[in-house]
Each structure stands twice: as C-alpha cells, then as structure tokens.
Design a protein around this motif. Sequence first.
Motif, PDB file in Angstrom:
ATOM      1  N   GLU A 208      35.702  51.784 -52.201  1.00 15.86           N
ATOM      2  CA  GLU A 208      36.254  51.194 -53.430  1.00 15.86           C
ATOM      3  C   GLU A 208      36.987  49.912 -53.110  1.00 15.86           C
ATOM      4  O   GLU A 208      36.934  48.940 -53.857  1.00 15.86           O
ATOM      5  N   GLN A 209      37.658  49.945 -51.958  1.00 15.90           N
ATOM      6  CA  GLN A 209      38.470  48.784 -51.596  1.00 15.90           C
ATOM      7  C   GLN A 209      37.602  47.553 -51.360  1.00 15.90           C
ATOM      8  O   GLN A 209      38.036  46.435 -51.555  1.00 15.90           O
ATOM      9  N   LEU A 210      36.384  47.763 -50.906  1.00 12.80           N
ATOM     10  CA  LEU A 210      35.501  46.617 -50.681  1.00 12.80           C
ATOM     11  C   LEU A 210      35.224  45.878 -51.975  1.00 12.80           C
ATOM     12  O   LEU A 210      34.802  44.739 -51.981  1.00 12.80           O
ATOM     13  N   ASN A 211      35.429  46.580 -53.068  1.00 15.46           N
ATOM     14  CA  ASN A 211      35.321  45.967 -54.388  1.00 15.46           C
ATOM     15  C   ASN A 211      33.956  45.320 -54.651  1.00 15.46           C
ATOM     16  O   ASN A 211      33.852  44.246 -55.232  1.00 15.46           O
ATOM     17  N   LEU A 212      32.934  46.000 -54.172  1.00 12.60           N
ATOM     18  CA  LEU A 212      31.598  45.476 -54.441  1.00 12.60           C
ATOM     19  C   LEU A 212      31.162  45.915 -55.832  1.00 12.60           C
ATOM     20  O   LEU A 212      31.420  47.032 -56.245  1.00 12.60           O
ATOM     21  N   PRO A 213      30.520  45.028 -56.532  1.00 17.55           N
ATOM     22  CA  PRO A 213      30.027  45.457 -57.842  1.00 17.55           C
ATOM     23  C   PRO A 213      29.014  46.596 -57.707  1.00 17.55           C
ATOM     24  O   PRO A 213      28.319  46.665 -56.707  1.00 17.55           O
ATOM     25  N   GLY A 214      28.970  47.404 -58.714  1.00 18.13           N
ATOM     26  CA  GLY A 214      28.080  48.571 -58.667  1.00 18.13           C
ATOM     27  C   GLY A 214      26.646  48.216 -58.358  1.00 18.13           C
ATOM     28  O   GLY A 214      25.939  48.961 -57.692  1.00 18.13           O
ATOM     29  N   THR A 215      26.225  47.032 -58.833  1.00 19.45           N
ATOM     30  CA  THR A 215      24.831  46.650 -58.625  1.00 19.45           C
ATOM     31  C   THR A 215      24.475  46.540 -57.144  1.00 19.45           C
ATOM     32  O   THR A 215      23.342  46.794 -56.762  1.00 19.45           O
ATOM     33  N   VAL A 216      25.445  46.178 -56.330  1.00 19.83           N
ATOM     34  CA  VAL A 216      25.126  46.075 -54.904  1.00 19.83           C
ATOM     35  C   VAL A 216      24.652  47.414 -54.367  1.00 19.83           C
ATOM     36  O   VAL A 216      23.697  47.499 -53.596  1.00 19.83           O
ATOM     37  N   TYR A 217      25.339  48.478 -54.774  1.00 20.19           N
ATOM     38  CA  TYR A 217      24.913  49.801 -54.321  1.00 20.19           C
ATOM     39  C   TYR A 217      23.540  50.151 -54.849  1.00 20.19           C
ATOM     40  O   TYR A 217      22.742  50.789 -54.174  1.00 20.19           O
ATOM     41  N   ASN A 218      23.259  49.702 -56.076  1.00 23.28           N
ATOM     42  CA  ASN A 218      21.922  49.941 -56.605  1.00 23.28           C
ATOM     43  C   ASN A 218      20.866  49.268 -55.744  1.00 23.28           C
ATOM     44  O   ASN A 218      19.777  49.777 -55.561  1.00 23.28           O
ATOM     45  N   MET A 219      21.222  48.115 -55.234  1.00 24.63           N
ATOM     46  CA  MET A 219      20.224  47.347 -54.466  1.00 24.63           C
ATOM     47  C   MET A 219      20.048  47.875 -53.055  1.00 24.63           C
ATOM     48  O   MET A 219      19.029  47.619 -52.432  1.00 24.63           O
TER      49      MET A 219
ATOM     50  N   ASN B 145      11.232  42.860 -56.065  1.00 24.64           N
ATOM     51  CA  ASN B 145      11.307  42.987 -57.521  1.00 24.64           C
ATOM     52  C   ASN B 145      12.629  43.619 -57.938  1.00 24.64           C
ATOM     53  O   ASN B 145      13.335  43.124 -58.814  1.00 24.64           O
ATOM     54  N   TRP B 146      12.917  44.760 -57.312  1.00 25.07           N
ATOM     55  CA  TRP B 146      14.119  45.489 -57.700  1.00 25.07           C
ATOM     56  C   TRP B 146      15.377  44.729 -57.300  1.00 25.07           C
ATOM     57  O   TRP B 146      16.342  44.649 -58.057  1.00 25.07           O
ATOM     58  N   ILE B 147      15.364  44.153 -56.091  1.00 22.47           N
ATOM     59  CA  ILE B 147      16.542  43.413 -55.658  1.00 22.47           C
ATOM     60  C   ILE B 147      16.833  42.263 -56.619  1.00 22.47           C
ATOM     61  O   ILE B 147      17.980  42.040 -57.027  1.00 22.47           O
ATOM     62  N   CYS B 148      15.768  41.576 -56.994  1.00 24.29           N
ATOM     63  CA  CYS B 148      15.911  40.461 -57.936  1.00 24.29           C
ATOM     64  C   CYS B 148      16.475  40.918 -59.264  1.00 24.29           C
ATOM     65  O   CYS B 148      17.301  40.245 -59.872  1.00 24.29           O
ATOM     66  N   LEU B 149      15.977  42.036 -59.740  1.00 28.61           N
ATOM     67  CA  LEU B 149      16.412  42.544 -61.035  1.00 28.61           C
ATOM     68  C   LEU B 149      17.931  42.686 -61.041  1.00 28.61           C
ATOM     69  O   LEU B 149      18.631  42.212 -61.939  1.00 28.61           O
ATOM     70  N   TYR B 150      18.436  43.337 -60.018  1.00 31.67           N
ATOM     71  CA  TYR B 150      19.880  43.564 -59.965  1.00 31.67           C
ATOM     72  C   TYR B 150      20.636  42.266 -59.782  1.00 31.67           C
ATOM     73  O   TYR B 150      21.695  42.045 -60.389  1.00 31.67           O
ATOM     74  N   LEU B 151      20.098  41.379 -58.951  1.00 32.60           N
ATOM     75  CA  LEU B 151      20.777  40.103 -58.752  1.00 32.60           C
ATOM     76  C   LEU B 151      20.848  39.307 -60.049  1.00 32.60           C
ATOM     77  O   LEU B 151      21.871  38.703 -60.364  1.00 32.60           O
ATOM     78  N   VAL B 152      19.764  39.310 -60.796  1.00 30.94           N
ATOM     79  CA  VAL B 152      19.752  38.553 -62.046  1.00 30.94           C
ATOM     80  C   VAL B 152      20.726  39.148 -63.056  1.00 30.94           C
ATOM     81  O   VAL B 152      21.396  38.425 -63.793  1.00 30.94           O
ATOM     82  N   ASN B 153      20.787  40.485 -63.073  1.00 31.86           N
ATOM     83  CA  ASN B 153      21.788  41.111 -63.940  1.00 31.86           C
ATOM     84  C   ASN B 153      23.176  40.585 -63.613  1.00 31.86           C
ATOM     85  O   ASN B 153      23.980  40.264 -64.482  1.00 31.86           O
ATOM     86  N   MET B 154      23.446  40.533 -62.299  1.00 33.52           N
ATOM     87  CA  MET B 154      24.754  40.037 -61.885  1.00 33.52           C
ATOM     88  C   MET B 154      24.928  38.578 -62.255  1.00 33.52           C
ATOM     89  O   MET B 154      25.983  38.148 -62.715  1.00 33.52           O
ATOM     90  N   LEU B 155      23.886  37.799 -62.060  1.00 29.32           N
ATOM     91  CA  LEU B 155      23.969  36.359 -62.289  1.00 29.32           C
ATOM     92  C   LEU B 155      24.241  36.017 -63.745  1.00 29.32           C
ATOM     93  O   LEU B 155      24.994  35.109 -64.067  1.00 29.32           O
ATOM     94  N   LEU B 156      23.600  36.756 -64.643  1.00 25.98           N
ATOM     95  CA  LEU B 156      23.703  36.409 -66.058  1.00 25.98           C
ATOM     96  C   LEU B 156      24.804  37.179 -66.784  1.00 25.98           C
ATOM     97  O   LEU B 156      24.981  37.004 -67.983  1.00 25.98           O
ATOM     98  N   ALA B 157      25.491  38.028 -66.043  1.00 27.18           N
ATOM     99  CA  ALA B 157      26.539  38.822 -66.701  1.00 27.18           C
ATOM    100  C   ALA B 157      27.554  37.972 -67.464  1.00 27.18           C
ATOM    101  O   ALA B 157      27.935  38.331 -68.578  1.00 27.18           O
TER     102      ALA B 157
END
Lengths: 375, 312, 514
Positions: free
Chosen positions: B269-280, A159-171
């Motif tokens: 920082e150099q990896l330049n991953l979007p913040g959301t990746v860290y959230n996940m 659920n949570w992984i999807c949430l973040y992925l979708v945020n990224m997808l629709l940005a």
Amino acid sequence: MENRKVSRPSILRIPAVQTVIASLLCVLAGLLIGFIVLLLINPGGATEAMGTIISNFMSFKKAAKQISNFGNTLVKTVPLLMCSLSVLFSYKVGLFNIGAAGQYVAGIGVGLFFAHGLNAPWWICMIMAMLAGAALGAISGLLKATRNVNEVISGIMLNWICLYLVNMLLAPYMDIKMNETFALKVTHPAAVIPESPLFGSLLNGHKYTTIAVELAILIAVGIWILMTKTKLGYELRATGLNKYAARYSGMRDGFNIILTMAISGGLAGLGASMFYLTDMIKWPMAVTSVPAMGFNGIAAAFLGGLHPLGAIFSSFFIQHITDGGSFMEKIYPSEIAGFISAIIIYMCAFVLLIKQQLGKARMRRVTEKKGGEAK
Amino acid sequence: MTLLIQYTLLFASVLMLVALGGCFSEHSGVINIGLEGIMVFGALGGALALRYLPDGSAAVIVILASVLAAMAAGILYSMLLAVAAINFKADQTLVGTAMNLMGVAAATVLVKALNTAENPNNPSATIAYGSARKSFLIAEGMEFSWLTLLAVVLLVLAWFVLYKTKFGLRLQSCGEHPQAAASVGISVYKMRYAGVMISGALGGLGGLVYITAAVSEWKFENGVAGFGFLALAVMIFGAWKPFRIALAALLFGLFRSLSNVYTGFPFLEQLNLPGTVYNMMPYIISLIVLILFSKNSAAPKAEGIPYDQGSR
Amino acid sequence: MENGHTSEYAIEMLHITKRFPGIIANDDVTIQLRHGEIHALLGENGAGKSTLMSVLFGLYQAEEGTIKKDGKEVKILSPNDANDLGIGMVHQHFKLVECFTVLDNIILGNEPTNKLGVLNKAEARKKIIALSEKYGLQVDPDAKIQDITVGMQQRTEILKMLYRDNEILIFDEPTAVLTPQEINELMQIMKNLAAEGKSILFISHKLAEIMAVADRCTVLRKGKYIGTVNTADVTMEELSAMMVGRNVSFHVAKGEQHLGDVILKIENMTVASKVHKNNAVRNVSLEVRAGEIVCIAGIDGNGQSEFVHGLTGLEPLVSGKITLLGKDITKLPIRKRSVMGMSHIPEDRHKHGLVLDYSLENNIVLQRYFEPFFDKAGFLRKKNIRQYAEKLIEQYDVRSGQGPVTLARSMSGGNQQKAIIAREIDRNPSLLVAVQPTRGLDIGAIEYIHKQIVAQRDAGKAVLLVSLEMDEVLDVSDRILVMYEGEIVGQLDPKTTTPEEMGLYMSGAKREEV
C-alpha cells in the motif's frame, strides 16, 4: 523434366477471381450459420432480423434516417479499414499482427491525450497517434526479430498492458457526468478532424463524416502501391515468403520485420485517431476489455483476400452487418454480428489453405523427385 | 495473507489446467491459440450445469456434473480446431484466433437467448449459480475449492501419461517427427485429435474453475480476460513440461492475485501504485518471461506444421 | 523348398505401376528378391527406386501390379501391414525423433507395456542389447539421437527393424551419409544379416558399392524396368550404361589453365557450430586464384556449410580474416560482399536460393533489384526487370511454363538451378562460390552446369566449389582441399589422386600439413 502445363483460359483459374468467390462463400457461410442461430433463438422474427443485419441502414423507412445511418457506418468503416490494412500488411510479411487491437488502443490514448491534455490541432494528434501505434508495433517486431517471441502472444500481452495504460493516461480527462471523455467539439474543437467535402454534402451534412474517409481510401491505395510496386514491398514480401532467401540476398530481415510491424502499428494507431477525433465516440471510464475494432480488422483483412483494395469493400461489409446487428429486435442479442464475423474468419482459414493446396498441387506435378535430397 | 494464498491457488489452478491442455495439444503437434474460446465454452457448460441442477443436490453430484459438463463443452469446442487443423490443414493461428472471437460472442448470444427465453425483461449475459457453488468449497467460509485438488491430481496424471505410457510416447512423437511416427504405424491424425481433445477437456475445466473463483455469477461478455493467453505464456515458461508448468502457474497466479489483495499488505500500500499497475503485472511478467525464454525454445519440433501423408 | 519357404522368392513385386499427377513413377516394374540375398536397386535420381520401395513398405499403393510374399499374394496398405509381413525399411532421411533416446526410438510403435499401457522399458532394453550383440550393432540405448553420430543413428534404424523381427530389410541410399570406414562396416553388417537368413533390398546410385556387396542388381531408368543382372557377371561400365541408357562421358572438357592473381585469401577462419560446443570450422586458411577451380571435398557435416556461410556472410566468424580482391571483407555484410564481386550458388536452392512463391523474373533480380537499373527512387522498374529476365532465360536456356512470370515453385529442379546459376554468373563475379551445384539433377543438367563453371574458370574468374560427389570433385576441379571436422587436412591433385586416397583424408585417417 519440363513444365508441360498449357495455360487454360478458364476464368475460374485467375487467382483474383478465386479469392473473390472464396470470400463470398465465407460470407454466405457466416450469414447462414448466423441465421440458424437466430432461428433457434426465436423462429418468428428470425428472417426479419437477418434482413435487418444485411440491410443495415436501408432497413429504415425515412430517407433522412437512412442517410444518417449510412454515414455512421461509413465513419466506423474508416478505423476498421485501417486495422484491416494493419493486419494484412504484416500478414504478407509472414507476421500475424493480433496486436493491432493494442496499437489501436494506443492510438486512442495518445490521440485523445494530445487533444485534451495538450490542446493540439487534429493533425498533430493524428500523427502522434500514428507514432504511438508504430512504436508499439515496433516493440513486437523487435521482440520477434531478436528474441524469437511469438508475435501473437506478445501482441496479446501488449494489448492488455496498453489498455490499462490508456485508462491511466486518460483518467484526468473524464467527464464524470457521462462516464467518458469530454466531447471534443465542445472542449477542444481544434482537435476535431475537418468535415469531408465529398461525403459531407452527399450525406446532408452528416455530423461526423470527415476527410478521414478520403484519407483512409488513399492510404489503402498507398499500401497497395507500396506492396506491389516498390523496392521496400519487394523486400518485405520476400522476407515473409522465405526469410532465408531474403537473408541470402542480403536483405536485413530483422530490420524489415521491425519496420513492417511499425508500419502495421502506425496504421492501426492512425485509424484509431481517425475515428475518435471525429468526436463520434468517446473513451469510457475504466474500460475492462480491449475494443473489438482491432479484432474485427482481422476478419476484414482475410475477407478482403488480404488485398488492400479488397479490404475497402470487406471492411465496409463487416461494419455494415455489425451496425445492422445493433438494429435488430431486442430479443436477438447484437453480439450475433460479432459471432458472424468470427465465423467468417474461421471460414477464411479454409480459403487460405485451399489456395495453398492448389499451389502445392501445381508444384508436385512438375518438381523432380530428388532421390538424395534433404527436404 | 490467507486471501493471497487462496487467490493464488485458484488462479494457479486455472493457468495450470489450461497450460497442461495447451501442452498436450502442442506435444501432438497442433498449436492451440484458441484456448480462450475453449475456456469460455467450458465455463459455459459448467455454469449451465450449475444453474440447472436442482437446488440442494449433493455436493458430489454438483462437482461431478459441472466438471463433466465443462470438459464435454471444451472437447466439443476444440473439435473446431481439430477438424480445421488436422483434416483440412488450415493455418492454426488463424483458426485459434477465430475460435477465441467466436467463443465469447457465441457464449454471450447463447446466454442472452436463454435468459430472455426465461424472462423477456432480462437481456443480460449473466449466469448465476450462487448456491450450487458452495459445493465446491472444502470447508464452509474458506475459499479452498475441491477443484484445486482435482487440478493437482490431473497434474500428476498428466505427467504420468506423458512420460510413462505408450500413449504419451506416441503423442510426443507426432509433435516432434510425425513422419517417423507414421513409419512405425502410428496414426498421426488420431493422436493429434487426442491431443486437441485433451486440451479441450483441460481448457474447459480451467474455464469452469476461473468463473467460479470467488464469484457467484459470471457475465459472459467478459470472456476470460486473457487468461487463455496467460496460460500459453505459462506453457512456454514451463518448457512444455508438466511440473515446470505447475511452478510457472503458481508464479503467474501470485502476480494475478496481487491486484485483488494488495490493499491487505501495508508495504505494498505504501508504494502507492495505482490499482491498474497490479492489473498489468501478469501481462508484463508474461512478456518478460517470453523475452527470456523464447530464444532457445524447447517447443515440439513439428508443431504448427500440418501433417501431410503424401510428404516423406 | 528349403527352410520351409514355399517359394524361391521372399518378395516379388510384379508389374507394378504407380502414378502421381503428371508423372508415371513406376511403369510396369518387376523385381524379385531371393531368400538370403542382397539385391540392389540401381537408377539415377528420379528413376523410381524410392517410389517402388515405398510401395513395398506400404507408404503408397500401386495402381497396377501385385506383391507376393513367399509366393502368396499380399496387400500392403500401410507400414503396419508391411511390418506384419516382416518388412522393414531404413529410410534415407532417418525417421528418428531427435529428443528421444535410442531405446525410445526403437520401441516406438511396438512398445512393451502392461495391461494399462504403462511402458516396460526394462524388457525392451534386454532384447535390444541381445540383438545389438548378435549382429554387431553397437549403440548406447540411453543416448539421445541428437547427441549421437550418424553411424549410430543408422544402427538405431537397423535395430528398429530387427526388434520387430523383420525378415525383409530395405535400405534406401544407406551410404549417402557415411564415411568410407562406416560404409565398410555397413557392408559387413549387411553380409552378416544375409548370412542369418535376412533378405535385403538396397537402393543406391553408387556403382562401386553395389559391385562390392550385392548379389544381384535390378536397374530402373525413368520409371521403367531395364533388367536384372548378377553383379558377378557385369562390369561397372555395363551397369552404368544400363542406368543412363548411353555411354556417359564422365568428363567435362577443360581448357588449359591460366593462373592469375589471388582473388580470395582466407586466413585462420573459425566459425562456431550451431549444434555442438566445438567450432564447426577450425583455423582454415586457403587461397583461390583467378583461373582456377578449387574444390572443398569431404563428407557432409564436416564444416563445409558453416565455411561457406562464414565466407558469404550468412554467419559471423569467431576469428580469422577474409580478403577479397585485396580488400578485407571480414566484417562486411552480405550485400556488400556480393556487390564487390562474390557470387554464391547456395547448397539448398529452395531454402536460400529462391523465393519459391515469387515469379521467375523476381527471383532473377534477387541479387540486383536495388541497382539503379532496376530501382528508381524506391520504385521497381518492372520493364527493365522483365527485359533482363528474358535475356537470361534465353541465354542460359531456363525453361518454364510461362516464361518470366512463372512461379518459381512450379519449375523443375534443374531449371530452378539454372535460373540461380544464370543469376549468379551473369553478374560477372570475380569469385564464384558454388555449393553442391548439381545436387539432385539429372545427367543433362549436370553436364550443362559443369560446362558453365568451367567457362567461368576459363574466362579468368576464381571458382570455389564445394561438393560431396566424388566424381564431380575429381572431374571438375583443378585443386582439391579435403575438409575433415572443420579443418583442411590435405591438398590433392585431381589428376593424380584416387577415390581411395580421398576417402582416407575425408574420414580423418590421413592428414598432412597444408
């Protein structure tokens, strides 16, 4: 020892009737407790507030307003019904698809992506949304079947992984001014589901009532037929009731688990597209928590007695009180409706066990005491 | 770097406390999926204590009051699971899910009501406890909290109780083979209540630690962002053993903190991953852990199965 | 009275009546246990023996009747009360926590602690070792239950009672899980205990053992008290007649044998074990021909279950080859083997044999629902299913409350088994695999099922029977293969072998190259 039970004609012994009564009791319990909470918050307007919740659109004076709010509730019932089908279908097979919320989000993401990003017509968006949900469900199923991963926990994680992925997808498709995705009717009208011929006219051309409503009802009936009248349904239910016997009979229980979760996921994903492609609601920027629709589906599923046709009514009811909750006076927090839904789920857990106990009592009566038996 | 350590310790404390709570409950035989709800309620109890304590109270009083309030709130809320699962033998997963949904909704409703009662123009679900929070810090300016120490103490206590005392032995027997426990005169019901209540206390405390981690107010509609479930993954990864749970909690805490602090690490920082990746990350790691460790689960054998005195 | 006892009897259960919904488990039963006596409680399955002892042990409360200890009336409301009165019980299904050690299991509930509740294991260890030596009960206190033998597990259970200074010891079917050697050891242990002044009650349906070790025997039948006899004064036949109420013909009528082709051929089959590192089935080879009943005999836990699972497809083989009707089925899935002509009456009817929450008719088609007669384009043909179920119900006399729509769960064990047998035999299999087909059933059902199995054999089918019951093995089979620790250690002729000889093979004391 033979079974000496004589079938008594009392109407209360029919399981279906017992389920309906039990569901009604759960609802009453939920409403009662909700009412008490309202009283505690502000005794003066509590009765009126409760009335608003229960009557929802009917609390409005003007007919036009009534109809338009009824339409709103109807539109929102569709995704709720689909999510409840998703939950009840997998529950019948012995799995608790709490990941419906994530499959729902996946459906939103992929559906809107195909609309905004690839300019696809509505029915392609819907199919892709369904497949996205199905894929997600299949992952949970696969993990359960091969690695014995509890589907509740894997569901929550996904659920949570999807949430973040979708945020990224629709940005990329966000309307900065509104802080949400663009309105489909303006930017990609082909992606909007056609208006419902039946409900559209009934509701004076309500803006968002689409054929999704009819489609959802048809799907509910289809799920019911699938579960009770087909070979697949026979296999899936057997697997849920006793996976060892299913295996003994040669059913491929691993495959069936994955298939079931895929179907459940597909239902949730499809439901998401059936809502978001009406353009009634858009996806906000940087959503921080998983939408409640998937979880409300659990309430609707159990309230409907885990029956596809019952789910139609229970979904409408849950959405009805949820919308009603939003019309209360501001001193009463609208979350009260969510609170009532959660209480209903809690009460439903008791209902299930009452049915189980009745079943066990019947068994104890006539099963032999086996002196040398392993249990 | 210090920031990373601080955050890691904070999040690890939360995860460890809640996971230990889940561990006690499951050792007694009751699956507690409702940890999220318990955390929220415990957090609510603690936050209210912080909010309503007079300004300038001694640090000791602040800590004591909020901790006890959080634990009490957690225990109270856990009774919902206890009664349903133990006395009524309801489906524990379903009850737990209901508790999670109820927890956030109930807390939001309560807080909003309280706020609007004080000030009709403030319909928010936020509780602020800025000044009281400082009492938690061991040293001014540094984010090391007394609560982390408390968590470590509770960890050792948990290990000791579980493996070195009569209570712990009996508790475990109820989760492994309740019929055996009953046959020697142990009250399985009482033991399971104890297990669930301990999970309520620890979970509630975990909730308090979570919301006071580095922030001075909490929006209760946010719940606890899935931490209750992360704690379950920690518990499984820790194989239901206290010290392994602590190590697992540190690992998960580390990943969770990365999303807050990665900007401070040049190579990340150099990896330049979007913040959301860290959230996940914490959720992805949890999933991987579950995939690796669920197959040969060391879970208590009789967990999740309601104990029925009639069955032999 | 001698020894300071105030009554001749250590325990008296007088006019006990215990009811459950729909059944009277004990109907005015009286049993009196003398001091230092070994007293057997005999009856068939369902006679009420376990219930009566559960009442004595405080697990149930009787609706009527009284219990007296040493002449004084007592109330036993829980196992705690029983324990306080010095009554202990070794249950048939051991109440041991698998992941705990022997020591932990013995002290559970009676833990020695200091004032704060901290365990003092050293003290307990000393007492246990002393008891172990006094009564000849060899155990390893630090071994985990899941790692030790069944015999040692049972000794752990006995030590549990002695640790609590129990004077009255109840044994519930203690020999069901033991090898003949271990049974002899247990008999000796019981005699030692009685000699030391303990009073023993033991439940059994095994006449030979009762005659060997008990002083007196009380017989129950269908919940009623039949009588109490001195074992020295009766014969096994008389006891047996008391137990079943009629002179039982222990024999099933078999026609002349007409051996046909080899139906099943197993070569070097090896199956892994789920619980330990060695293989459960090791290099087993055998053949079954048409028109014969081959029986795999042995003590439970010697690989029979794994063997059947490997044969039917529930488990994969580590190595080996299985040939059915000339075709190699080693790698075939379960469904294909079944369709080819292999029927399986499973060991555990509730776990594998039935979906208890399905109706009787849905269970009857469990192996055939996918055939064109029952399934059209994915949809179930309910009328045909109903028809077929009714036919089988009629033919095999399967009784249920509401016919085909009865929930399997609510049927009696005997009829559930009949339904499974109907289903498996009606498919006209070339090979019938029957595992413990009469487990837990009453004499009537047993006779019926044996008749069906023999009918298959007389009709020229092959039958592979797996059984733990000596009587069944000797009576029904044409050829006996004894399995010990996963290997076939002997082939015996039921017409010439004896239970004693079988026992030697079953316990690994004797083996021949087969």
